[in-house]
Design a protein around this motif. Structure first.
Motif, PDB file in Angstrom:
ATOM      1  N   PHE A  59       0.821  -1.214   0.000  1.00  0.00           N
ATOM      2  CA  PHE A  59       0.000   0.000   0.000  1.00  0.00           C
ATOM      3  C   PHE A  59       0.857   1.268   0.000  1.00  0.00           C
ATOM      4  O   PHE A  59       0.487   2.266  -0.601  1.00  0.00           O
ATOM      5  CB  PHE A  59      -0.985  -0.034   1.166  1.00  0.00           C
ATOM      6  N   ARG A  60       2.016   1.218   0.624  1.00  0.00           N
ATOM      7  CA  ARG A  60       2.942   2.355   0.609  1.00  0.00           C
ATOM      8  C   ARG A  60       3.411   2.625  -0.825  1.00  0.00           C
ATOM      9  O   ARG A  60       3.384   3.774  -1.288  1.00  0.00           O
ATOM     10  CB  ARG A  60       4.128   2.024   1.512  1.00  0.00           C
ATOM     11  N   LEU A  61       3.835   1.572  -1.531  1.00  0.00           N
ATOM     12  CA  LEU A  61       4.297   1.730  -2.918  1.00  0.00           C
ATOM     13  C   LEU A  61       3.168   2.202  -3.829  1.00  0.00           C
ATOM     14  O   LEU A  61       3.381   3.040  -4.704  1.00  0.00           O
ATOM     15  CB  LEU A  61       4.873   0.412  -3.440  1.00  0.00           C
ATOM     16  N   LEU A  62       1.998   1.641  -3.624  1.00  0.00           N
ATOM     17  CA  LEU A  62       0.840   2.045  -4.421  1.00  0.00           C
ATOM     18  C   LEU A  62       0.604   3.549  -4.291  1.00  0.00           C
ATOM     19  O   LEU A  62       0.442   4.255  -5.290  1.00  0.00           O
ATOM     20  CB  LEU A  62      -0.391   1.254  -3.963  1.00  0.00           C
ATOM     21  N   ASP A  63       0.639   4.055  -3.074  1.00  0.00           N
ATOM     22  CA  ASP A  63       0.422   5.483  -2.854  1.00  0.00           C
ATOM     23  C   ASP A  63       1.575   6.334  -3.381  1.00  0.00           C
ATOM     24  O   ASP A  63       1.353   7.404  -3.946  1.00  0.00           O
ATOM     25  CB  ASP A  63       0.203   5.775  -1.370  1.00  0.00           C
ATOM     26  N   GLU A  64       2.799   5.866  -3.216  1.00  0.00           N
ATOM     27  CA  GLU A  64       3.966   6.621  -3.689  1.00  0.00           C
ATOM     28  C   GLU A  64       3.943   6.830  -5.196  1.00  0.00           C
ATOM     29  O   GLU A  64       4.465   7.825  -5.693  1.00  0.00           O
ATOM     30  CB  GLU A  64       5.263   5.901  -3.312  1.00  0.00           C
ATOM     31  N   HIS A  65       3.358   5.913  -5.929  1.00  0.00           N
ATOM     32  CA  HIS A  65       3.379   5.960  -7.391  1.00  0.00           C
ATOM     33  C   HIS A  65       2.119   6.571  -8.004  1.00  0.00           C
ATOM     34  O   HIS A  65       1.944   6.537  -9.225  1.00  0.00           O
ATOM     35  CB  HIS A  65       3.631   4.558  -7.958  1.00  0.00           C
ATOM     36  N   HIS A  66       1.249   7.129  -7.153  1.00  0.00           N
ATOM     37  CA  HIS A  66       0.017   7.759  -7.633  1.00  0.00           C
ATOM     38  C   HIS A  66      -0.180   9.115  -6.977  1.00  0.00           C
ATOM     39  O   HIS A  66       0.433   9.413  -5.959  1.00  0.00           O
ATOM     40  CB  HIS A  66      -1.190   6.856  -7.351  1.00  0.00           C
ATOM     41  N   VAL A  67      -1.023   9.933  -7.578  1.00  0.00           N
ATOM     42  CA  VAL A  67      -1.330  11.265  -7.050  1.00  0.00           C
ATOM     43  C   VAL A  67      -2.570  11.127  -6.166  1.00  0.00           C
ATOM     44  O   VAL A  67      -3.677  10.948  -6.677  1.00  0.00           O
ATOM     45  CB  VAL A  67      -1.588  12.264  -8.201  1.00  0.00           C
ATOM     46  N   PRO A  68      -2.400  11.187  -4.830  1.00  0.00           N
ATOM     47  CA  PRO A  68      -3.527  10.914  -3.937  1.00  0.00           C
ATOM     48  C   PRO A  68      -4.715  11.852  -4.132  1.00  0.00           C
ATOM     49  O   PRO A  68      -5.866  11.432  -4.003  1.00  0.00           O
ATOM     50  CB  PRO A  68      -2.937  11.071  -2.534  1.00  0.00           C
ATOM     51  N   GLU A  69      -4.449  13.096  -4.471  1.00  0.00           N
ATOM     52  CA  GLU A  69      -5.543  14.064  -4.647  1.00  0.00           C
ATOM     53  C   GLU A  69      -6.438  13.720  -5.831  1.00  0.00           C
ATOM     54  O   GLU A  69      -7.562  14.210  -5.929  1.00  0.00           O
ATOM     55  CB  GLU A  69      -5.001  15.482  -4.860  1.00  0.00           C
ATOM     56  N   LEU A  70      -5.936  12.880  -6.733  1.00  0.00           N
ATOM     57  CA  LEU A  70      -6.695  12.507  -7.920  1.00  0.00           C
ATOM     58  C   LEU A  70      -7.261  11.091  -7.839  1.00  0.00           C
ATOM     59  O   LEU A  70      -7.750  10.564  -8.827  1.00  0.00           O
ATOM     60  CB  LEU A  70      -5.811  12.663  -9.167  1.00  0.00           C
ATOM     61  N   ASN A  71      -7.193  10.491  -6.669  1.00  0.00           N
ATOM     62  CA  ASN A  71      -7.722   9.137  -6.482  1.00  0.00           C
ATOM     63  C   ASN A  71      -9.243   9.196  -6.444  1.00  0.00           C
ATOM     64  O   ASN A  71      -9.829   9.851  -5.593  1.00  0.00           O
ATOM     65  CB  ASN A  71      -7.180   8.529  -5.184  1.00  0.00           C
ATOM     66  N   GLY A  72      -9.869   8.485  -7.377  1.00  0.00           N
ATOM     67  CA  GLY A  72     -11.327   8.435  -7.422  1.00  0.00           C
ATOM     68  C   GLY A  72     -11.842   7.015  -7.274  1.00  0.00           C
ATOM     69  O   GLY A  72     -12.928   6.691  -7.741  1.00  0.00           O
ATOM     70  N   THR A  73     -11.055   6.161  -6.636  1.00  0.00           N
ATOM     71  CA  THR A  73     -11.442   4.769  -6.468  1.00  0.00           C
ATOM     72  C   THR A  73     -12.719   4.678  -5.636  1.00  0.00           C
ATOM     73  O   THR A  73     -12.875   5.377  -4.642  1.00  0.00           O
ATOM     74  CB  THR A  73     -10.297   3.973  -5.810  1.00  0.00           C
ATOM     75  N   SER A  74     -13.623   3.807  -6.067  1.00  0.00           N
ATOM     76  CA  SER A  74     -14.890   3.679  -5.353  1.00  0.00           C
ATOM     77  C   SER A  74     -15.297   2.211  -5.246  1.00  0.00           C
ATOM     78  O   SER A  74     -14.938   1.393  -6.082  1.00  0.00           O
ATOM     79  CB  SER A  74     -15.988   4.462  -6.068  1.00  0.00           C
ATOM     80  N   VAL A  75     -16.038   1.923  -4.191  1.00  0.00           N
ATOM     81  CA  VAL A  75     -16.590   0.589  -3.955  1.00  0.00           C
ATOM     82  C   VAL A  75     -18.081   0.655  -4.242  1.00  0.00           C
ATOM     83  O   VAL A  75     -18.777   1.547  -3.752  1.00  0.00           O
ATOM     84  CB  VAL A  75     -16.333   0.139  -2.504  1.00  0.00           C
TER      85      VAL A  75
END
Length: 135
Positions: A59-75
């Motif tokens: 999860f650390r690597l996943l976040d490091e390689h993406h722009v958190p402010e642009l995360n639109g992941t939804s369940v």
């Protein structure tokens, strides 16, 4: 209990609390998020993992390689049947290195035994992910 653990996992994932996410996993887990099997240098989080000690890094690597402010992941739905749960949704991320946005439907199959996650199989369009992060 399965639904409670899954909801707690999703909550902690949303908060980005890597160590507390890892606490929900067993010492040994059945992990499937490893396509391509040999990995891809631009997507180091996509690889085989064996247990709790590896989960926080994922999860650390996943976040490091993406722009958190642009995360639109939804369940969109969580289905529970005994120890098994399936989470459906859409991943919407932007790769930090390239600025390329991507979306992918996903299904996450989890198994909870004795209050800990023992299976984490995610099905997604890993090719789209690799293309976005590699440019």
């Amino acid at each position: 209990m399965t639904r409670d653990i899954v909801q707690e996992l999703l909550r902690r994932m949303g908060e980005g609390d890597y160590d507390r996410i890892a606490e929900l996993f067993a010492d040994q887990i059945d992990w499937q998020l490893d396509w391509p099997a040999e990995g891809h240098p631009a997507a180091p989080w996509i690889r085989a993992r064996t247990g709790r000690k590896d989960v926080g890094e994922h999860f650390r690597l996943l976040d490091e390689h993406h722009v958190p402010e642009l995360n639109g992941t939804s369940v969109t739905r969580v289905l529970v049947d005994g120890a098994d749960a399936v989470v459906f949704g859409t991943i919407a991320q932007t790769a930090r290195a390239t600025g390329v946005a991507y979306t992918s439907a996903f299904a996450l199959h989890l198994t909870v035994e004795d209050g800990l996650i023992t299976r984490y199989h995610i099905y997604e369009d890993s090719l789209s992910v690799a293309l976005a992060v590699a440019g």
